[in-house]
Motif scaffolding. Structure first.
Motif, PDB file in Angstrom:
ATOM      1  N   LEU A  56       0.743  -1.107  -0.064  1.00  0.00           N
ATOM      2  CA  LEU A  56       0.168   0.097  -0.086  1.00  0.00           C
ATOM      3  C   LEU A  56       0.818   1.163  -0.095  1.00  0.00           C
ATOM      4  CD1 LEU A  56      -2.959   0.941   0.260  1.00  0.00           C
ATOM      5  CD2 LEU A  56      -2.881   0.941   2.801  1.00  0.00           C
ATOM      6  N   THR A  57       0.626   2.431  -0.880  1.00  0.00           N
ATOM      7  CA  THR A  57       1.486   3.232  -1.147  1.00  0.00           C
ATOM      8  C   THR A  57       0.646   4.756  -0.920  1.00  0.00           C
ATOM      9  OG1 THR A  57       0.986   3.551  -3.541  1.00  0.00           O
ATOM     10  CG2 THR A  57       2.884   2.521  -2.721  1.00  0.00           C
ATOM     11  N   HIS A  58      -0.801   4.617  -1.005  1.00  0.00           N
ATOM     12  CA  HIS A  58      -1.574   5.988  -0.800  1.00  0.00           C
ATOM     13  C   HIS A  58      -2.766   5.586  -0.269  1.00  0.00           C
ATOM     14  CE1 HIS A  58       1.669   6.950  -3.649  1.00  0.00           C
ATOM     15  NE2 HIS A  58       1.383   8.307  -3.451  1.00  0.00           N
ATOM     16  N   ILE A  59      -3.318   6.486   0.417  1.00  0.00           N
ATOM     17  CA  ILE A  59      -4.907   6.282   1.011  1.00  0.00           C
ATOM     18  C   ILE A  59      -5.658   7.525   0.805  1.00  0.00           C
ATOM     19  CG2 ILE A  59      -6.288   5.667   2.984  1.00  0.00           C
ATOM     20  CD1 ILE A  59      -3.940   4.342   4.279  1.00  0.00           C
ATOM     21  N   LEU A  60      -6.722   7.580  -0.020  1.00  0.00           N
ATOM     22  CA  LEU A  60      -7.612   8.557   0.003  1.00  0.00           C
ATOM     23  C   LEU A  60      -8.791   8.528   0.832  1.00  0.00           C
ATOM     24  CD1 LEU A  60      -7.689   9.033  -4.110  1.00  0.00           C
ATOM     25  CD2 LEU A  60      -6.858  10.985  -2.362  1.00  0.00           C
ATOM     26  N   ILE A  61      -8.949   9.431   1.857  1.00  0.00           N
ATOM     27  CA  ILE A  61     -10.320   9.680   2.616  1.00  0.00           C
ATOM     28  C   ILE A  61     -11.226  10.417   2.094  1.00  0.00           C
ATOM     29  CG2 ILE A  61     -11.214  10.029   4.867  1.00  0.00           C
ATOM     30  CD1 ILE A  61      -9.476   7.426   4.685  1.00  0.00           C
ATOM     31  N   THR A  62     -12.679  10.147   1.881  1.00  0.00           N
ATOM     32  CA  THR A  62     -13.455  11.000   1.329  1.00  0.00           C
ATOM     33  C   THR A  62     -14.102  11.908   2.619  1.00  0.00           C
ATOM     34  OG1 THR A  62     -15.341   9.235   1.467  1.00  0.00           O
ATOM     35  CG2 THR A  62     -14.221   9.126  -0.461  1.00  0.00           C
ATOM     36  N   HIS A  63     -14.318  11.317   3.559  1.00  0.00           N
ATOM     37  CA  HIS A  63     -14.986  12.134   4.691  1.00  0.00           C
ATOM     38  C   HIS A  63     -14.737  11.458   5.993  1.00  0.00           C
ATOM     39  CE1 HIS A  63     -18.134   9.098   3.953  1.00  0.00           C
ATOM     40  NE2 HIS A  63     -18.630   9.488   5.003  1.00  0.00           N
ATOM     41  N   HIS A  64     -15.077  12.006   7.216  1.00  0.00           N
ATOM     42  CA  HIS A  64     -14.484  11.777   8.498  1.00  0.00           C
ATOM     43  C   HIS A  64     -15.298  10.723   8.999  1.00  0.00           C
ATOM     44  CE1 HIS A  64     -17.942  13.769  10.604  1.00  0.00           C
ATOM     45  NE2 HIS A  64     -17.714  14.790   9.900  1.00  0.00           N
ATOM     46  N   HIS A  65     -16.445  10.374   8.574  1.00  0.00           N
ATOM     47  CA  HIS A  65     -17.238   9.391   9.476  1.00  0.00           C
ATOM     48  C   HIS A  65     -16.532   7.930   9.804  1.00  0.00           C
ATOM     49  CE1 HIS A  65     -21.332  11.299   8.301  1.00  0.00           C
ATOM     50  NE2 HIS A  65     -21.062  11.769   9.125  1.00  0.00           N
ATOM     51  N   HIS A  66     -16.766   7.530  10.953  1.00  0.00           N
ATOM     52  CA  HIS A  66     -15.993   6.634  11.484  1.00  0.00           C
ATOM     53  C   HIS A  66     -16.039   5.154  10.538  1.00  0.00           C
ATOM     54  CE1 HIS A  66     -19.285   3.671  12.822  1.00  0.00           C
ATOM     55  NE2 HIS A  66     -20.030   4.846  12.850  1.00  0.00           N
ATOM     56  N   ASP A  67     -17.010   5.124  10.178  1.00  0.00           N
ATOM     57  CA  ASP A  67     -17.215   3.681   8.994  1.00  0.00           C
ATOM     58  C   ASP A  67     -16.150   3.871   7.948  1.00  0.00           C
ATOM     59  OD1 ASP A  67     -19.097   5.615   8.128  1.00  0.00           O
ATOM     60  OD2 ASP A  67     -20.249   3.845   7.255  1.00  0.00           O
ATOM     61  N   HIS A  68     -15.591   5.008   7.925  1.00  0.00           N
ATOM     62  CA  HIS A  68     -14.612   5.128   6.603  1.00  0.00           C
ATOM     63  C   HIS A  68     -13.266   5.404   7.040  1.00  0.00           C
ATOM     64  CE1 HIS A  68     -17.628   5.731   3.374  1.00  0.00           C
ATOM     65  NE2 HIS A  68     -18.430   5.748   4.432  1.00  0.00           N
ATOM     66  N   VAL A  69     -12.990   5.441   8.089  1.00  0.00           N
ATOM     67  CA  VAL A  69     -11.553   5.950   8.693  1.00  0.00           C
ATOM     68  C   VAL A  69     -10.963   5.005   9.961  1.00  0.00           C
ATOM     69  CG1 VAL A  69     -11.852   8.323   8.075  1.00  0.00           C
ATOM     70  CG2 VAL A  69     -12.429   7.807  10.477  1.00  0.00           C
ATOM     71  N   THR A  70     -11.950   4.062  10.215  1.00  0.00           N
ATOM     72  CA  THR A  70     -11.830   3.228  11.485  1.00  0.00           C
ATOM     73  C   THR A  70     -10.144   2.462  11.257  1.00  0.00           C
ATOM     74  OG1 THR A  70     -13.841   3.045  12.421  1.00  0.00           O
ATOM     75  CG2 THR A  70     -12.284   1.419  13.215  1.00  0.00           C
ATOM     76  N   GLY A  71      -9.920   1.801  10.230  1.00  0.00           N
ATOM     77  CA  GLY A  71      -8.865   1.278   9.851  1.00  0.00           C
ATOM     78  C   GLY A  71      -7.733   2.049   9.429  1.00  0.00           C
ATOM     79  N   LEU A  72      -7.961   3.188   9.448  1.00  0.00           N
ATOM     80  CA  LEU A  72      -6.790   4.206   8.780  1.00  0.00           C
ATOM     81  C   LEU A  72      -5.364   4.301   9.438  1.00  0.00           C
ATOM     82  CD1 LEU A  72      -5.768   6.305   6.530  1.00  0.00           C
ATOM     83  CD2 LEU A  72      -6.994   8.137   8.203  1.00  0.00           C
ATOM     84  N   MET A  73      -5.414   4.315  10.795  1.00  0.00           N
ATOM     85  CA  MET A  73      -4.075   4.596  11.465  1.00  0.00           C
ATOM     86  C   MET A  73      -3.423   3.179  11.705  1.00  0.00           C
ATOM     87  SD  MET A  73      -3.733   7.775  11.845  1.00  0.00           S
ATOM     88  CE  MET A  73      -1.962   7.292  12.959  1.00  0.00           C
ATOM     89  N   ALA A  74      -4.193   2.040  11.573  1.00  0.00           N
ATOM     90  CA  ALA A  74      -3.449   0.822  11.587  1.00  0.00           C
ATOM     91  C   ALA A  74      -2.801   0.455  10.154  1.00  0.00           C
ATOM     92  CB  ALA A  74      -4.365  -0.311  12.113  1.00  0.00           C
TER      93      ALA A  74
END
Length: 256
Positions: free
Chosen positions: A49-67
């Motif tokens: 994995l080289t890049h991550i795009l996030i669309t918005h802040h809701h938890h069900d779109h970012v929960t796995g982000l930091m890991a």
């Protein structure tokens, strides 16, 4: 060489999407609902994995982000307006920003309504768009932070900037319920009826209903067709402004 795409079911009805360029090794993740399914897909594919795009802040779109960021060192990009609500962003994007991710140019499109700073992403060189929780297959997102007028404006903008042939991935598997609602609003639309049958068969077989195309959405998605006089008539709002027709549809869907 065309990209390789992996659509990853997450949580109850979310999707994450991996887009991989075989030539460069660039691997882009759009949204991170949870870590484990994405990590498993990366291992299965042998991708880094080289890049991550996030669309918005809701938890069900970012929960796995930091890991996922900690595991891979991927560069994380997301909406500037929601930077204080999304941990881990390395670069913030605003409406109209253009960023290079590996071989692809990514256009950031601000689409307020579901959240105030929601971004959609268009990769024109490969004909892909990621619409998060703004535009769904046969539907649109609930209006939580913005206004109904703003959400209609966002959908109307996507109609303008995304060519009909654009392949669209959205954030949730809501298409079956969206199809039922769409048919109830627009029963005379034969293209919609045919699509609803196809969708029901896909879900019965356990297959995803994504991706969709802008052409299919323009023909069958009632929320995109709020400016169509035929649909306005079908929902009892002949002569009403498109924003009013959209608001009527969204309120009825919310109450369904």
């Amino acid at each position: 060489m065309p990209p390789v795409i992996d659509l990853i079911p997450c949580l109850r009805d979310n999707y994450a999407v991996l887009v991989h360029d075989p030539a460069s090794g660039t691997t882009l993740l759009v949204d991170a609902p949870e870590e484990a399914p994405v990590a498993a897909a990366l291992r299965r594919r042998g991708w880094t994995l080289t890049h991550i795009l996030i669309t918005h802040h809701h938890h069900d779109h970012v929960t796995g982000l930091m890991a996922l960021k900690d595991e891979t060192g991927a560069l994380v990009l997301g909406p500037a307006e929601e930077a204080d609500r999304i941990a881990g962003l390395d670069r913030t994007l605003e409406d109209g920003d253009v960023v290079e991710i590996g071989p692809w140019t990514v256009d950031a499109i601000r689409t307020p309504g579901h959240t105030l700073g929601h971004l959609c992403y268009h990769l024109p060189s490969i004909g892909l768009a990621f619409t998060g929780d703004t535009l769904f297959a046969l539907g649109c997102g609930r209006v939580f932070e913005g206004t109904l007028d703003a959400m209609w404006g966002s959908l109307d903008r996507l109609k303008t900037v995304l060519p009909p042939e654009t392949i669209i991935y959205c954030g949730h598997e809501y298409t079956l319920s969206n199809a039922r609602f769409a048919v109830s609003m627009d029963p005379g639309n034969t293209a919609l009826q045919a699509r609803a049958t196809t969708i029901a068969a896909a879900r019965e077989a356990g297959r995803p209903t994504l991706p969709t195309t802008m052409a299919d959405e323009l023909a069958t998605n009632p929320f995109l067709r709020a400016d169509d006089p035929a649909l306005a008539t079908a929902v009892g709002m002949a002569g009403a402004a498109p924003a009013a027709v959209f608001a009527h549809l969204r309120r009825r869907k919310d109450a369904a």
